[in-house]
Scaffold this motif. Structure first.
Motif, PDB file in Angstrom:
ATOM      1  N   HIS A  72      35.597  -7.860  13.242  1.00  8.25           N
ATOM      2  CA  HIS A  72      36.041  -6.446  12.836  1.00  8.25           C
ATOM      3  C   HIS A  72      37.200  -6.107  13.487  1.00  8.25           C
ATOM      4  O   HIS A  72      38.061  -5.321  13.249  1.00  8.25           O
ATOM      5  N   SER A  77      38.282  -3.134   8.655  1.00  6.93           N
ATOM      6  CA  SER A  77      36.862  -2.554   8.220  1.00  6.93           C
ATOM      7  C   SER A  77      36.172  -3.314   7.153  1.00  6.93           C
ATOM      8  O   SER A  77      35.089  -3.169   7.114  1.00  6.93           O
ATOM      9  N   SER A  87      31.475  -8.073   4.913  1.00  7.61           N
ATOM     10  CA  SER A  87      30.738  -7.128   5.955  1.00  7.61           C
ATOM     11  C   SER A  87      31.802  -6.012   5.978  1.00  7.61           C
ATOM     12  O   SER A  87      33.050  -6.296   6.107  1.00  7.61           O
ATOM     13  N   ILE A  88      31.265  -4.877   6.293  1.00  9.96           N
ATOM     14  CA  ILE A  88      31.758  -3.393   6.085  1.00  9.96           C
ATOM     15  C   ILE A  88      31.570  -2.853   7.559  1.00  9.96           C
ATOM     16  O   ILE A  88      30.460  -2.754   7.923  1.00  9.96           O
ATOM     17  N   SER A  89      32.706  -2.210   7.852  1.00 12.63           N
ATOM     18  CA  SER A  89      32.265  -1.291   9.329  1.00 12.63           C
ATOM     19  C   SER A  89      32.524   0.214   9.014  1.00 12.63           C
ATOM     20  O   SER A  89      32.297   0.772   9.989  1.00 12.63           O
ATOM     21  N   ILE A  94      28.284   4.149   4.449  1.00 13.38           N
ATOM     22  CA  ILE A  94      26.756   4.147   4.562  1.00 13.38           C
ATOM     23  C   ILE A  94      25.869   4.536   3.413  1.00 13.38           C
ATOM     24  O   ILE A  94      25.133   4.155   3.020  1.00 13.38           O
ATOM     25  N   LEU A 381      23.619  -8.373   9.322  1.00  7.35           N
ATOM     26  CA  LEU A 381      23.917  -7.562   8.050  1.00  7.35           C
ATOM     27  C   LEU A 381      22.899  -6.907   7.111  1.00  7.35           C
ATOM     28  O   LEU A 381      22.001  -7.792   6.877  1.00  7.35           O
ATOM     29  N   ILE A 406      26.546  -3.687   6.046  1.00  5.48           N
ATOM     30  CA  ILE A 406      26.916  -3.072   7.520  1.00  5.48           C
ATOM     31  C   ILE A 406      25.957  -3.630   8.488  1.00  5.48           C
ATOM     32  O   ILE A 406      24.878  -3.404   8.454  1.00  5.48           O
ATOM     33  N   THR A 411      28.725  -0.588  13.792  1.00  6.29           N
ATOM     34  CA  THR A 411      28.962   0.654  13.882  1.00  6.29           C
ATOM     35  C   THR A 411      28.534   1.499  15.051  1.00  6.29           C
ATOM     36  O   THR A 411      29.070   2.613  15.462  1.00  6.29           O
TER      37      THR A 411
END
Length: 519
Positions: A72, A77, A87-89, A94, A381, A406, A411
């Motif tokens: 990341h 992101s 994958s998301i940051s 959320i 994740l 996430i 995070t």
């Protein structure tokens, strides 16, 4: 005439060049993976787009959390980590991905982590992907996990705290180094056991890893974490019907399940599992909405063993992190010890510190949050399936069926919310503005999940941690045997630590020495 000729040629190719055909099919499969619609524009490791094996290798190395952080930082992101994994940051997503309406459902990774009952998978609140099952079970169980309904069991935890202190007193008296990390695990297991089934498992009494439960749990978690990247592999391995047929039922060999089953049989007599007397009421018998008479034996064992499986590791990981980071940061240790001593002198602490008393120590809570931020129990994740209609993130339209999620390790290091994210700074939880603190709190809570599937047992862990840490620091001076040495981490789904080897000195002895020296 043409079709038979073509078929004959095709047959000759298949028979004459079988390996070539297999290779061609493999190449086509890899290319289809790579150029999956909607995902080709998302950056990430080149090999990951072709095959899930990239993730399998990464998890097997125990580096997933670190890989995620690095990816990341490099790509931004949104990162593609598999043919259909993203994958998301972005913290703003959320509440979208982990909603309360079961739109983004769990993936095939989760059902692997369930016990079997008479050789059939027995889903629990963590492993189930079925919204109706989860909603129903959560409705029955949720009341028992509130702090007011847990506090009647505080004397059970007290007995574990007191036993732990007496066992550690022996190490301090003999000036013998102790693997404090192991003893914190023993405490966490016996405390959850006392709450769940009215009986300690015996870790604190025996002072050892009974039946290799801890080591076996780590091994099984590594199996689930790795094989869970390609859930179909499980059907070829431990989920294979042949292997399942040859193995004995889990309720005859798994120590946690066997213990739970015995406890149910001992503490609940006769039909309906009615408690023998009110003093023996435990976690499940105490709450009317989930009273034992409303559960059959299978449901009782599944729910109780889930408490043991899920609650122990996360609590012990958090406890180890707190001790380790405090020892590595002497100024934070000094401030927390001073706060505890002040409260003790003012008569605000009982001989065995209560949850209410510990909750009134703001710096203690700050240390807890900062320790979990830096070393979250879960290092992978939190997977979910994108629902119908897809998911739009900036320029990317992620199609339905894609696995997104996430990683809390990512995070927790968002520098816009946690400046200087790699540093241990409990003060950030006390000095931030109300608005910024709310953002920090959202990410902290994500360490326990979010939305419909948020961990219900977090309050048990919260109470156990609040009680034991100030008790330890009031009774002992704790130092790492080698302050220059870092601990060892073995990570899959849970990020286990080893190497919290400590020297303990009774605080009364330290104070006497200081008085004698006029300090």
């Amino acid at each position: 005439m043409v079709l038979p000729v073509i078929l004959d040629k095709f047959k000759s190719v298949i028979l004459g060049y079988p390996l070539h055909l297999v290779a061609a099919c493999l190449v086509i499969r890899l290319l289809l993976n790579k150029y999956r619609p909607g995902l080709t524009s998302i950056p990430g490791p080149r090999l990951a787009a072709f095959t899930d094996l990239w993730r399998v290798v990464d998890v097997a190395k125990g580096q997933t959390r670190l890989t995620a952080i690095a990816l990341h930082k490099k790509h931004g992101s949104v990162v593609r980590t598999g043919p259909r994994h993203v994958s998301i940051s972005d913290p703003a997503l959320i509440p979208v991905i982990y909603d309360t309406k079961y739109k983004f459902l769990k993936t095939g990774f989760y059902p692997l982590q369930s016990i079997t009952w008479f050789k059939k998978p027995a889903m629990n609140l963590f492993s189930s992907r079925d919204p109706e099952f989860h909603r129903s079970e959560k409705w029955r169980a949720a009341p028992s996990y509130t702090v007011p309904n847990l506090l009647p069991f505080e004397p059970r935890i007290d007995s574990c705290v007191e036993l732990l202190m007496s066992r550690l007193d022996g190490f301090a008296s003999n000036h013998t180094p102790v693997n404090l990390g192991n003893w914190l695990y023993y405490y966490a297991f016996d405390a959850v056991s006392e709450i769940s089934v009215s009986k300690k498992f015996g870790f604190l009494e025996q002072g050892q890893d009974i039946d290799n439960i801890y080591s076996d749990a780590k091994a099984m978690m590594m199996y689930f974490s790795t094989i869970g990247q390609i859930p179909l592999m499980h059907k070829l391995l431990l989920g294979n019907p042949v292997i399942n047929y040859l193995m004995k039922p889990m309720e005859t060999w798994n120590p946690q399940v066997v213990f739970t089953l015995k406890a149910v049989e001992v503490f609940y007599a006769g039909q309906g599992y009615a408690p023998r007397n009110k003093d023996m009421l435990d976690f499940w018998g105490y709450i009317p909405s989930i009273a034992p008479e409303k559960m059959n034996m299978r449901e009782l064992v599944v729910n109780l063993s889930t408490n043991l499986f899920a609650g122990v590791d996360t609590t012990s990981i958090a406890l180890k992190a707190m001790i380790y980071f405090l020892c590595k940061n002497p100024s934070a240790m000094t401030r927390l010890v001073n706060d505890i001593d002040t409260a003790d002198r003012e008569g605000r602490l009982s001989p065995t510190i209560s949850y209410k008393e510990a909750s009134a120590l703001p710096y203690l809570t700050a240390v807890m949050k900062e320790s979990i931020r830096l070393h979250a129990p879960v290092g992978m994740l939190l997977e979910r399936h994108v629902p119908a209609g897809g998911l739009i993130i900036g320029p990317h339209h992620i199609p339905a069926g894609t696995i997104v999620g996430i990683n809390p390790w990512v995070t927790n290091r968002d520098s816009t919310i946690f400046p200087d994210p790699e540093s241990f700074k409990p003060e950030r939880w006390l000095d931030s503005s109300t608005e910024h603190l709310a953002k920090m709190e959202t990410l902290f809570q994500f360490n326990f999940g979010a939305g419909s599937f948020k961990c219900m047992g977090r309050n048990i862990s919260w109470i156990e941690i609040h009680k034991v840490i100030p008790q330890l620091l009031r009774d002992f001076r704790i130092e790492l045997m080698d302050p220059r040495k870092d601990w060892e981490v073995s990570a899959g789904w849970f990020v286990f630590q080893e190497g919290v080897l400590c020297n303990l000195t009774k605080r009364k002895e330290v104070e006497k020495i200081q008085r004698d020296r006029g300090l």
